[in-house]
Design an enzyme around this catalytic site. Structure first.
Site, PDB file in Angstrom:
ATOM      1  N   ASP A  93       0.828  -1.177  -0.007  1.00 19.11           N
ATOM      2  CA  ASP A  93       0.000   0.145   0.034  1.00 19.11           C
ATOM      3  C   ASP A  93       0.967   1.173   0.055  1.00 19.11           C
ATOM      4  O   ASP A  93       1.641   1.517   1.002  1.00 19.11           O
ATOM      5  CB  ASP A  93      -0.862  -0.045   1.244  1.00 19.11           C
ATOM      6  CG  ASP A  93      -1.787   1.190   1.100  1.00 19.11           C
ATOM      7  OD1 ASP A  93      -1.569   2.261   0.760  1.00 19.11           O
ATOM      8  OD2 ASP A  93      -2.887   1.124   2.067  1.00 19.11           O
ATOM      9  N   ILE A  94       0.835   2.114  -1.195  1.00 18.40           N
ATOM     10  CA  ILE A  94       1.852   3.124  -1.276  1.00 18.40           C
ATOM     11  C   ILE A  94       1.614   3.958  -0.083  1.00 18.40           C
ATOM     12  O   ILE A  94       2.526   4.896   0.241  1.00 18.40           O
ATOM     13  CB  ILE A  94       1.725   3.863  -2.816  1.00 18.40           C
ATOM     14  CG1 ILE A  94       3.026   4.653  -3.069  1.00 18.40           C
ATOM     15  CG2 ILE A  94       0.742   4.549  -2.651  1.00 18.40           C
ATOM     16  CD1 ILE A  94       3.240   4.837  -4.625  1.00 18.40           C
ATOM     17  N   ASN A 121      -6.042  12.803 -10.859  1.00 19.16           N
ATOM     18  CA  ASN A 121      -6.967  13.308 -11.984  1.00 19.16           C
ATOM     19  C   ASN A 121      -6.586  14.721 -12.368  1.00 19.16           C
ATOM     20  O   ASN A 121      -5.868  15.450 -11.348  1.00 19.16           O
ATOM     21  CB  ASN A 121      -8.229  12.995 -11.962  1.00 19.16           C
ATOM     22  CG  ASN A 121      -8.944  13.662 -10.895  1.00 19.16           C
ATOM     23  OD1 ASN A 121      -9.004  14.814 -10.740  1.00 19.16           O
ATOM     24  ND2 ASN A 121      -9.531  12.734 -10.118  1.00 19.16           N
ATOM     25  N   VAL A 169      -5.733   5.107  -5.697  1.00 18.88           N
ATOM     26  CA  VAL A 169      -4.648   5.434  -4.893  1.00 18.88           C
ATOM     27  C   VAL A 169      -4.601   6.808  -4.444  1.00 18.88           C
ATOM     28  O   VAL A 169      -4.586   7.306  -3.403  1.00 18.88           O
ATOM     29  CB  VAL A 169      -3.403   5.144  -5.725  1.00 18.88           C
ATOM     30  CG1 VAL A 169      -3.151   5.942  -7.026  1.00 18.88           C
ATOM     31  CG2 VAL A 169      -2.183   4.959  -4.797  1.00 18.88           C
ATOM     32  N   ASP A 170      -5.353   7.637  -5.452  1.00 18.75           N
ATOM     33  CA  ASP A 170      -5.932   9.125  -5.197  1.00 18.75           C
ATOM     34  C   ASP A 170      -6.561   9.303  -3.929  1.00 18.75           C
ATOM     35  O   ASP A 170      -6.232  10.118  -2.860  1.00 18.75           O
ATOM     36  CB  ASP A 170      -6.594   9.814  -6.409  1.00 18.75           C
ATOM     37  CG  ASP A 170      -6.482  11.015  -6.249  1.00 18.75           C
ATOM     38  OD1 ASP A 170      -5.636  11.739  -5.585  1.00 18.75           O
ATOM     39  OD2 ASP A 170      -7.269  11.796  -7.423  1.00 18.75           O
ATOM     40  N   SER A 206      -2.332   4.712 -14.213  1.00 19.98           N
ATOM     41  CA  SER A 206      -3.092   4.738 -15.305  1.00 19.98           C
ATOM     42  C   SER A 206      -3.478   3.178 -15.602  1.00 19.98           C
ATOM     43  O   SER A 206      -4.123   2.934 -16.522  1.00 19.98           O
ATOM     44  CB  SER A 206      -2.727   5.226 -16.696  1.00 19.98           C
ATOM     45  OG  SER A 206      -2.932   6.542 -16.724  1.00 19.98           O
ATOM     46  N   GLY A 233      -5.276   1.562 -13.339  1.00 22.43           N
ATOM     47  CA  GLY A 233      -6.498   1.385 -12.681  1.00 22.43           C
ATOM     48  C   GLY A 233      -7.794   1.685 -13.325  1.00 22.43           C
ATOM     49  O   GLY A 233      -8.123   1.423 -14.670  1.00 22.43           O
ATOM     50  N   TYR A 292      -8.134   4.321 -15.179  1.00 17.41           N
ATOM     51  CA  TYR A 292      -7.790   4.901 -16.319  1.00 17.41           C
ATOM     52  C   TYR A 292      -7.601   3.725 -17.672  1.00 17.41           C
ATOM     53  O   TYR A 292      -7.444   4.168 -18.749  1.00 17.41           O
ATOM     54  CB  TYR A 292      -6.694   5.757 -16.488  1.00 17.41           C
ATOM     55  CG  TYR A 292      -6.990   7.216 -16.027  1.00 17.41           C
ATOM     56  CD1 TYR A 292      -8.379   7.657 -15.514  1.00 17.41           C
ATOM     57  CD2 TYR A 292      -5.968   8.190 -15.816  1.00 17.41           C
ATOM     58  CE1 TYR A 292      -8.844   8.974 -14.968  1.00 17.41           C
ATOM     59  CE2 TYR A 292      -6.347   9.392 -15.324  1.00 17.41           C
ATOM     60  CZ  TYR A 292      -7.607   9.655 -14.839  1.00 17.41           C
ATOM     61  OH  TYR A 292      -8.230  10.965 -14.309  1.00 17.41           O
TER      62      TYR A 292
HETATM   63  P1  ADP Z   1      -5.547   5.510 -12.447  1.00 13.61           P
HETATM   64  O1  ADP Z   1      -6.853   6.288 -12.532  1.00 13.61           O
HETATM   65  O2  ADP Z   1      -4.474   6.500 -12.973  1.00 13.61           O
HETATM   66  O3  ADP Z   1      -5.629   4.302 -13.410  1.00 13.61           O
HETATM   67  P2  ADP Z   1      -5.971   4.349 -10.057  1.00 13.61           P
HETATM   68  O4  ADP Z   1      -5.846   4.481  -8.620  1.00 13.61           O
HETATM   69  O5  ADP Z   1      -7.627   3.647 -10.436  1.00 13.61           O
HETATM   70  O6  ADP Z   1      -5.575   5.239 -11.041  1.00 13.61           O
HETATM   71  O7  ADP Z   1      -5.158   2.940 -10.020  1.00 13.61           O
HETATM   72  C1  ADP Z   1      -3.807   2.799 -10.311  1.00 13.61           C
HETATM   73  C2  ADP Z   1      -3.244   1.640  -9.784  1.00 13.61           C
HETATM   74  O8  ADP Z   1      -3.010   1.919  -8.194  1.00 13.61           O
HETATM   75  C3  ADP Z   1      -4.022   0.267  -9.814  1.00 13.61           C
HETATM   76  O9  ADP Z   1      -3.510  -0.725  -9.909  1.00 13.61           O
HETATM   77  C4  ADP Z   1      -4.466   0.320  -8.165  1.00 13.61           C
HETATM   78  O10 ADP Z   1      -4.784  -1.220  -8.215  1.00 13.61           O
HETATM   79  C5  ADP Z   1      -3.542   0.978  -7.461  1.00 13.61           C
HETATM   80  N1  ADP Z   1      -3.741   1.233  -5.954  1.00 13.61           N
HETATM   81  C6  ADP Z   1      -5.065   1.796  -5.434  1.00 13.61           C
HETATM   82  N2  ADP Z   1      -4.987   2.030  -4.106  1.00 13.61           N
HETATM   83  C7  ADP Z   1      -3.615   1.836  -4.120  1.00 13.61           C
HETATM   84  C8  ADP Z   1      -2.680   1.776  -2.746  1.00 13.61           C
HETATM   85  N3  ADP Z   1      -3.227   2.246  -1.578  1.00 13.61           N
HETATM   86  N4  ADP Z   1      -1.283   1.644  -3.043  1.00 13.61           N
HETATM   87  C9  ADP Z   1      -0.989   1.436  -4.156  1.00 13.61           C
HETATM   88  N5  ADP Z   1      -1.527   1.198  -5.274  1.00 13.61           N
HETATM   89  C10 ADP Z   1      -2.862   1.354  -5.128  1.00 13.61           C
END
Ligand code: ADP
Length: 183
Positions: free
Chosen positions: A18-19, A32, A41-42, A132, A134, A136
Site C-alpha cells: 500500500d503506497i 486526475n 490510489v488518489d 493509469s 486502474g 484509466y
Molecule cells: P488511474 O486512474 O491512474 O488508473 P487508479 O488509482 O485507479 O489510477 O489505479 C492505479 C493503480 O493503483 C491500480 O493498479 C490500483 O490497484 C492501485 N492502487 C489503488 N490503491 C492503492 C494503494 N493504496 N497503494 C498502491 N496502489 C494502489
C-alpha cells in the site's frame, strides 16, 4: 514480496504494498487533472494524508493550474499525515483499453516528470504506483514497459535518487509488472 535490480547505483525495487504506508521521501499519486482527489490510489492518499494535501492542491489550482494539471505533468505537495515527506501528483492518460504512441508519450511523461521533480528537490527515495493501470484502464503490460523506459532514461541522467520503488497493489499486478519490466 519484493524484487530488485540495480541500475547505475540506483536501486529499483518492485514490491507489493500500500503506497500510503511507504516510508520514502516522496510517494507519487496517480491523480486526475482536477487535483481535487478521486478514487483508487488518489482517494487513499487524500483520506490517509489529511486535508493539508488538498489545501495545497487547491492553491495550485488557484495559481499556476486554473484549468487543472495537464496529463503528463507533475506537481509536489506536503504528504500531511503520511509517513513520506512529500506527495508528487501526476496525471496519467485515460486509455479506456486503447494504446497508441500519444498515450505512451503522455504516460512516459507522467513517470519521467515525477522522477525529475524528485531530483529537483534533491530527494533520495521515491515510491510510484501503477499509474493509469486502474480506473484509466491502460494495458497493464504497456504501463510496465513505459515505466521501465522512463526509469532507465532517467537513471542515465545525473540523479540524487538512490532508490525508486514501484508499489503494486496486488499479486496479479506485481506479476504483470515484473514480467514486462524485466523483459
Ligand atoms: P488511474 O486512474 O491512474 O488508473 P487508479 O488509482 O485507479 O489510477 O489505479 C492505479 C493503480 O493503483 C491500480 O493498479 C490500483 O490497484 C492501485 N492502487 C489503488 N490503491 C492503492 C494503494 N493504496 N497503494 C498502491 N496502489 C494502489
Amino acid at each position: 514480496m519484493e524484487d530488485q535490480i540495480v541500475i547505475n547505483n540506483t536501486k529499483v525495487i518492485i514490491k507489493i504494498g500500500d503506497i500510503t504506508e511507504e516510508n520514502v521521501d516522496a510517494i507519487v499519486n496517480a491523480a486526475n487533472s482536477s487535483l481535487m482527489g478521486g478514487g483508487g490510489v488518489d482517494g487513499a492518499i487524500h483520506s490517509k494524508g489529511g486535508k493539508h494535501i488538498l489545501e495545497e492542491c487547491k492553491k495550485l489550482r488557484e495559481t499556476i493550474y486554473p484549468e487543472g494539471l495537464p496529463t503528463g505533468k507533475a506537481i509536489i505537495t506536503t504528504a500531511g499525515n503520511l509517513p513520506s515527506k512529500y506527495v508528487i501528483h501526476t496525471v496519467g492518460p485515460i486509455c479506456n483499453g486503447n494504446w497508441n504512441k500519444n498515450l505512451e508519450k503522455q504516460l512516459y511523461n507522467a513517470f519521467y516528470n515525477s522522477l525529475e521533480l524528485a531530483k529537483g528537490k534533491n530527494l533520495k527515495s521515491i515510491a510510484i504506483p501503477f499509474i493509469s493501470a486502474g480506473a484509466y484502464r491502460c494495458p497493464k503490460e504497456k504501463v510496465a514497459t513505459t515505466a521501465k523506459k522512463a526509469v532507465i532514461d532517467f537513471i542515465k541522467s545525473e540523479s540524487s535518487l538512490d532508490e525508486i520503488r514501484f508499489v503494486l497493489f496486488s499479486k496479479e499486478d506485481f506479476n504483470i509488472f515484473i514480467k514486462s519490466f524485466k523483459r
